[in-house]
Design a protein around this motif. Structure first.
Motif, short mmCIF file in Angstrom:
data_model
loop_
_atom_site.label_atom_id
_atom_site.label_comp_id
_atom_site.label_asym_id
_atom_site.label_seq_id
_atom_site.Cartn_x
_atom_site.Cartn_y
_atom_site.Cartn_z
N HIS A 66 0.53 -1.34 -0.12
CA HIS A 66 0.02 0.24 -0.22
C HIS A 66 0.98 1.02 -0.08
N ALA A 67 1.71 1.42 0.64
CA ALA A 67 2.71 2.78 0.44
C ALA A 67 3.36 2.69 -0.45
N VAL A 68 4.24 1.89 -0.72
CA VAL A 68 4.64 1.92 -2.48
C VAL A 68 3.88 1.98 -3.62
N VAL A 69 2.67 1.94 -3.60
CA VAL A 69 1.76 2.11 -4.76
C VAL A 69 1.60 3.50 -4.37
N LEU A 70 1.01 3.56 -3.08
CA LEU A 70 0.48 5.59 -2.75
C LEU A 70 1.52 6.77 -3.12
N TRP A 71 2.69 6.06 -2.53
CA TRP A 71 4.03 7.00 -3.20
C TRP A 71 4.79 7.43 -4.86
N ALA A 72 4.09 6.00 -4.67
CA ALA A 72 5.46 5.75 -6.99
C ALA A 72 4.21 6.22 -7.83
N TRP A 73 2.88 6.85 -7.08
CA TRP A 73 1.82 7.26 -8.16
C TRP A 73 1.73 8.98 -8.32
N HIS A 74 2.08 8.95 -6.91
CA HIS A 74 2.23 10.61 -6.52
C HIS A 74 3.40 11.10 -7.18
N ALA A 75 4.43 10.59 -7.68
CA ALA A 75 5.93 11.25 -8.88
C ALA A 75 4.49 11.48 -9.86
N PRO A 76 5.33 13.19 -10.18
CA PRO A 76 5.30 13.53 -11.33
C PRO A 76 5.04 12.75 -12.37
N LEU A 77 6.03 12.34 -12.63
CA LEU A 77 5.78 11.13 -13.69
C LEU A 77 4.73 10.75 -13.96
N LEU A 78 4.97 9.25 -12.62
CA LEU A 78 3.70 8.58 -12.98
C LEU A 78 2.12 9.54 -12.77
N GLN A 133 1.05 12.40 -13.74
CA GLN A 133 0.42 13.57 -15.34
C GLN A 133 0.22 12.28 -16.44
N ALA A 134 1.37 10.80 -16.67
CA ALA A 134 0.58 10.05 -17.50
C ALA A 134 -0.72 9.43 -16.90
N SER A 135 -1.47 9.93 -15.79
CA SER A 135 -2.71 9.40 -15.59
C SER A 135 -3.67 10.04 -15.96
N LEU A 136 -3.48 11.62 -16.00
CA LEU A 136 -3.51 13.36 -16.37
C LEU A 136 -4.18 13.21 -17.87
N ARG A 137 -2.74 12.32 -18.46
CA ARG A 137 -2.72 12.26 -20.26
C ARG A 137 -3.73 11.28 -20.97
N ASN A 138 -3.78 9.67 -19.70
CA ASN A 138 -4.56 9.02 -20.76
C ASN A 138 -5.11 8.22 -19.62
N ASN A 139 -6.29 8.24 -20.32
CA ASN A 139 -7.83 7.18 -19.35
C ASN A 139 -7.40 5.95 -18.93
N ALA A 140 -6.49 5.03 -19.34
CA ALA A 140 -6.20 4.23 -18.96
C ALA A 140 -5.65 3.68 -17.88
N ILE A 141 -4.92 4.66 -17.98
CA ILE A 141 -3.05 4.49 -16.92
C ILE A 141 -4.30 5.68 -16.01
N HIS A 142 -5.35 6.40 -16.10
CA HIS A 142 -6.37 6.55 -14.40
C HIS A 142 -6.74 5.68 -14.50
N GLU A 143 -7.04 4.62 -14.96
CA GLU A 143 -8.08 3.80 -14.57
C GLU A 143 -6.81 2.56 -13.92
N LEU A 144 -6.26 2.50 -14.58
CA LEU A 144 -4.95 1.73 -13.36
C LEU A 144 -4.69 1.72 -12.27
N GLN A 145 -4.11 3.33 -12.24
CA GLN A 145 -4.06 4.39 -11.02
C GLN A 145 -5.40 4.01 -10.15
N HIS A 146 -6.55 4.44 -10.26
CA HIS A 146 -7.76 3.97 -9.16
C HIS A 146 -8.35 2.92 -8.38
N ALA A 147 -7.44 1.82 -10.01
CA ALA A 147 -7.48 0.44 -9.60
C ALA A 147 -6.96 -0.12 -8.35
#
Length: 315
Positions: free
Chosen positions: A163-175, A177-191
């Protein structure tokens, strides 16, 4: 009379096709923008129907197994939190404001996940299936191929780390912002947020030791608070993609990020602190009851007990 489900369906069909594309001219257009993803809506409806059927079967006359009403209410609350986070206009607002995105994530991890776990969904889902299906599903889940990795994943330390790794990794700017650009990545983030949070709360709330569960929750409060503080006191925005959308709401991207950081730091931290103290209180209460029962046990009288061979005499 039109049923609420029909009204909900009409609202979804009348919403724009893309939940993350909002015209700047319509600042409050997001209020009419519900996420029309058919797979997501189907999954939510299917899980609610399966839970309702399973709950009805558990309350039938053919089984003595009962589910407390509060657990069913917990599942309903978690399900509604999923709808609010993933289907409601909050999903569209999250594409414009980082702070709204944080509210969305906290709903998934701190409201929906623990409530769903408390609702014992897997057990109820099984009872919602036909009897032949239940028997067919039982044997694979009893095998070591499933039990061993599941037991390892649901160990508190493993679940906490994931849980900690997932939380910190997705808040890295690269990942992020990728979720904001791509809906599939955005859904993966939420999942990944939801699944890691479900694993985290499952490992802690279903575990035997309330003390260790309290410690893991409180340490989660600490490291998420650090991330929230870093977002709040950052000298510049981490996510430049919000530059084009925050101005319409009357504040800068940095102010929006500061608000999002504060949401993660203060309200979310308070929820985790409350959960941790509640678990700690349950552990202290159990210890108190245990000590009380030990003190009230009758003292053994050595004169009435048989003499054992340890004293050199056969009993």
């Amino acid at each position: 009379m039109i049923k609420p489900a029909v009204i909900f369906a009409i609202t979804l069909l009348s919403a724009p096709a893309a939940a993350h594309v909002i015209e700047k001219s319509g600042r409050y257009a997001f209020l009419l923008t519900w996420n029309p993803d058919p797979w997501l809506i189907a999954a939510l409806l299917a899980t609610s129907a399966l839970y309702a059927i399973g709950l009805g079967n558990l309350r039938g006359e053919h089984t003595r197994t009962k589910l407390p009403q509060w657990r069913a209410l917990a599942f309903c609350g978690g399900w509604l939190a999923l709808v609010a986070a993933l289907i409601s206009p909050l999903d569209a607002l999250g594409s414009m404001l980082f702070s709204a995105h944080m509210v969305q994530h906290e709903l998934l991890m701190l409201v929906a996940a623990p409530l769903l776990v408390l609702g014992k969904p897997l057990a109820v889902f099984v009872w919602g299936l036909p009897a032949s299906w239940r028997r067919a599903l039982a044997s694979p889940f009893r095998s070591n191929l499933w039990k061993r990795p599941w037991h390892r994943l649901t160990r508190p330390l493993a679940a906490w780390t994931i849980h900690a790794v997932v939380l910190w990794a997705w808040h890295a700017p690269l990942l992020f912002q990728a979720s904001l650009r791509n809906n599939a990545i955005h859904e993966l983030q939420h999942a990944s947020f939801l699944l890691s949070a479900l694993l985290f709360w499952w490992a802690l709330l279903r575990g035997r030791t309330r003390l260790s569960a309290a410690l893991y929750v409180l340490t989660t409060m600490i490291h998420t608070g650090v991330l929230g503080a870093l977002l709040t006191f950052a000298p510049e925005p981490w996510y430049p993609l919000y530059l084009a959308t925050t101005a319409a709401w009357g504040f800068s991207p940095l102010e929006d990020q500061q608000l999002g950081g504060l949401i993660m730091w203060v309200p979310a931290g308070f929820v985790l602190m409350f959960a941790g103290l509640l678990l700690l209180g349950k552990w202290l209460s159990a210890q108190s009851l245990r000590n009380h029962s030990l003190r009230n046990q009758p003292l053994r009288n050595p004169d009435t007990e048989p003499v054992t061979a340890a004293h050199g005499v056969e009993s």
